[in-house]
Design an enzyme around this catalytic site. Sequence first.
Site, mmCIF file in Angstrom:
data_model
loop_
_atom_site.group_PDB
_atom_site.id
_atom_site.type_symbol
_atom_site.label_atom_id
_atom_site.label_comp_id
_atom_site.label_asym_id
_atom_site.label_seq_id
_atom_site.Cartn_x
_atom_site.Cartn_y
_atom_site.Cartn_z
ATOM 1 N N GLU A 1 -25.100 70.635 1.660
ATOM 2 C CA GLU A 1 -25.931 69.463 1.962
ATOM 3 C C GLU A 1 -26.324 68.729 0.685
ATOM 4 O O GLU A 1 -26.407 67.496 0.660
ATOM 5 C CB GLU A 1 -27.179 69.872 2.748
ATOM 6 C CG GLU A 1 -26.909 70.642 4.038
ATOM 7 C CD GLU A 1 -25.933 69.974 4.972
ATOM 8 O OE1 GLU A 1 -25.870 68.721 4.983
ATOM 9 O OE2 GLU A 1 -25.189 70.687 5.677
ATOM 10 N N GLU B 1 -27.575 66.290 6.017
ATOM 11 C CA GLU B 1 -27.799 65.871 4.628
ATOM 12 C C GLU B 1 -28.565 64.561 4.460
ATOM 13 O O GLU B 1 -28.317 63.841 3.493
ATOM 14 C CB GLU B 1 -26.435 65.723 3.946
ATOM 15 C CG GLU B 1 -25.576 64.534 4.451
ATOM 16 C CD GLU B 1 -24.610 64.856 5.568
ATOM 17 O OE1 GLU B 1 -24.817 65.863 6.260
ATOM 18 O OE2 GLU B 1 -23.645 64.089 5.766
ATOM 19 N N ASN B 2 -29.507 64.228 5.327
ATOM 20 C CA ASN B 2 -30.261 62.987 5.177
ATOM 21 C C ASN B 2 -30.675 62.785 3.710
ATOM 22 O O ASN B 2 -31.107 63.725 3.051
ATOM 23 C CB ASN B 2 -31.520 63.019 6.037
ATOM 24 C CG ASN B 2 -31.251 63.559 7.414
ATOM 25 O OD1 ASN B 2 -30.517 62.969 8.161
ATOM 26 N ND2 ASN B 2 -31.805 64.728 7.712
ATOM 27 N N HIS C 1 -23.581 66.571 -0.574
ATOM 28 C CA HIS C 1 -23.534 65.323 0.197
ATOM 29 C C HIS C 1 -24.429 64.236 -0.401
ATOM 30 O O HIS C 1 -24.215 63.055 -0.135
ATOM 31 C CB HIS C 1 -24.028 65.563 1.621
ATOM 32 C CG HIS C 1 -22.974 65.990 2.585
ATOM 33 N ND1 HIS C 1 -21.764 65.363 2.709
ATOM 34 C CD2 HIS C 1 -22.978 66.982 3.523
ATOM 35 C CE1 HIS C 1 -21.060 65.952 3.677
ATOM 36 N NE2 HIS C 1 -21.776 66.934 4.175
HETATM 37 ZN ZN LIG Z 1 -21.474 68.220 5.807
#
Ligand SMILES: [Zn+2]
Length: 874
Positions: free
Chosen positions: A314, A280-281, A317
Amino acid sequence: MKRTFLLIAIFALTTVFAAAQRLPELATPENYKITLAPDFDKDNFAGEETIQIRVLKPTSEIVLNSAQIEFQNATITTGGATQTAKVTLDKTKEMATLAFDKALQPGGASLHIKYTGILNDELRGLYLGKDHEGRKYAVSQFESTDARRAFPSFDEPDYKATFDLTVIADKGLSAISNEKIASDTPGPSDAKHTVKFATTAKMSSYLVALAVGQFEYVEGQADGIPIRVWGPPGSKKDGTYALEVAEQCMKYFNHYFGIKYPFDKLDMIGLPDFAAGAMENTGFITYREVILLIDDKKASVGLHQTVATVIAHEMAHQWFGDLVTMKWWDDIWLNEGFATWMENKAVAAWKPEWHLELDDAEGTTGTLGVDALKNTRPIHQAAETPAQIQELFDGIAYGKAASVLRMLEAYLGPETFRAGVDTYLKQHAYGNATADDFWKTLAQVSKKPVDQIMPTFVKQPGAPIISVQTQCTGGSNTVTLSQKRYFYDRSLFEQGNDELWQVPMCLKQDGGKGQKCVLLTKKEQTFTLPACGSWVVANAGATGYYRSGYTPEAIRAISKTAETDLTPAERIFLLSDSWASVRVGEQQIGDYLALAEGLQTDRTRAVLEQMAGQVNYISDYLVTDTDRDAYEQWIRKLFSPIAKELGWTPKPGESDETKALRARIMGVLGHAGRDPEVIAEARKLTDAALKDPGALDHTLAFTVFGLSAQNGDSALYDELMEHLQQKGASLEDYYIYFQSISQFRDPKLLQKTLDFAVSPAVRSQDSLGLISAVMENPAGTRVAWDFVQAHWTDIAKVGGGFTSGEVVNATSAICDVGMRSEVQDFFSTHKVPTAERTLKQSLERMDYCVDLKSRQTPQLALWLEHQGASAGQY
Ligand SMILES: [Zn+2]
């Protein structure tokens, strides 16, 4: 991060802690200016960075995290004066100490470092990947502790800072990072271009991301946020589904969270070499290619769902994890539990017809299985070293934390829960927080004792079983509830325990005679329901994180009206609770099988999936050769009517749930039932699909190929291998063939599969999954275990870093006393530091399987005999 993939693995944690590896509190970073220049001829990169720091106290040294980095020059400038640092590296602690002659005083300073690093092949740090044509690319994977392999840094989550990234790349290569491109100019040499990215929001180092390579994209937007889906050349057409999902999720989250998407854009990329499922950058999410880029028209229902839920995970996040980050890794569950809880919720809002709420119930029953082990761990768990931190990404951080949040949401009501979440996010935006911060906020907002309830689930290991006793007096029903920690270990279970949970729960009676929600705070408590009935269910709504203990008589009574009186999610729990009672000897296997029979007119995909899992387990481990025929007959009697209704060919306009149900039913009939008609038809469909992959509904393909392999010979094996190594198959087809070669029964063929798994033909991210799949195939357990011992050096090398616990976890499939000691002996001399708890859990599971087999096999024989006698047909 998303860890699970096609082959499910549960990871866990060690209890023995090495010395702390935290940075001393001497300085904090405010901004990093980093220039990276990857060199694909030498597989390395040149780096230069300026870190604006704030010195916190007088000191003559600054300590940074650094690994696989060669320092060329390091200086510090403060108050107009510059001095050079003497750099000392500590490889074990992954730290670099920069010592200065003149002590630094509190206040601002500027660190300047020139260095080189390597584009490694370990799928972490800034690593080297190759696309299907062999073209190289460089990409980052920094969670948990690997940003330090790309740039010396304060690589701990609460050292948040802004980042200005610049990349010098070969002409023709794209560069993608967390932020939008601020400028892209030719130079510094003719063959290069320089891409400068805009300054990021304040964020943790593990969320910095970069990809440099030949990629293409499709583009869209939602609520004014640009969204792009990237992949290797030629993959553009397969990005449209992911784009649609991301647009839907963006709108959902912008609506759900009080804060709109907090970053400027969203890029997502599918990568051929990638260890985790996805990462999840901030503003730039990376994925395994197969779970982002799919053929929307042909891909299976399962793959569509996986892509959708992983994207939702993601993207959730971006708020939970990226905007607000845990202070330290011991609270990683706040990231992972939240994202896991949210993934199905967001997708369900878009695709209610998938009934993902039932997958939540199934997920909870699975997690309760992990939590039934002695060697489980509490959700909140201390961790200091990179290996310990890595082990925190397990079934507890994801599954248990998500289940507990779901219980809490049901207890508070969705709107109150959401209000609490909003307040928490606003309080800690662009900062860090702890679990205590979270539930204190929820307690304040809801005015309910969340801060009393949550610690009992978060700080204690395990989960309770709540036994239900009812008594009818004077027209009202007195219900006595008693709680006790549930262990698969029967002596521990019988002996009792000290843990006490505060359990929000709802009781439900037959015939719609009312529901009552209570908070169980004592070991034993009595509640009154206004009317008497024939049964009381203790987990109404199926949102509780606990098991319910019923007498066999109660189970029989419930199963009579289960289909009308219980919701599908409650029936999933009923099956799971009954099976759990068999596991500890409170019920006999026949009681469970009678319950399954009672549900035979059920057509809910998820309920039958739960049942199929249990009857397949019985087939694999508890059925003897003598009973095999009778058990197969019983399975066929139970499931054939459903197969007949469904047929093999999807009907026009058929729902995704029906397609998925067909795959399950044919699977259980072919596997546990060994139904010759089903096996023959599966083979026919396999042959047709090998000639033309478009000929078979992809949702059915894993089942059909799996059954053909289970009953297949070397000719089929060779054909699958040939297809596997042909270029041009879709990724989903590739993984269908890949999975199939682990399902044969002939040890010689399985040996070939194992050799193939560690060959260069298989990407390292897939190797251990294939070995594990052979081990989990009952016909392959022995050959796979022998292979693991003989090839341990290769396996440990392939598994280095992220996936090393996978093979240790797969040994759970062993159900044999002799092999169990072999496993214990082997790993006592071949240590896997990231899988110490996983090993203990695997050994435990072997013990319980052996124990269950010795107790329930005779019971099963008796029950089957009785069935045969009463039905007069076996
Ligand atoms: Zn995760």
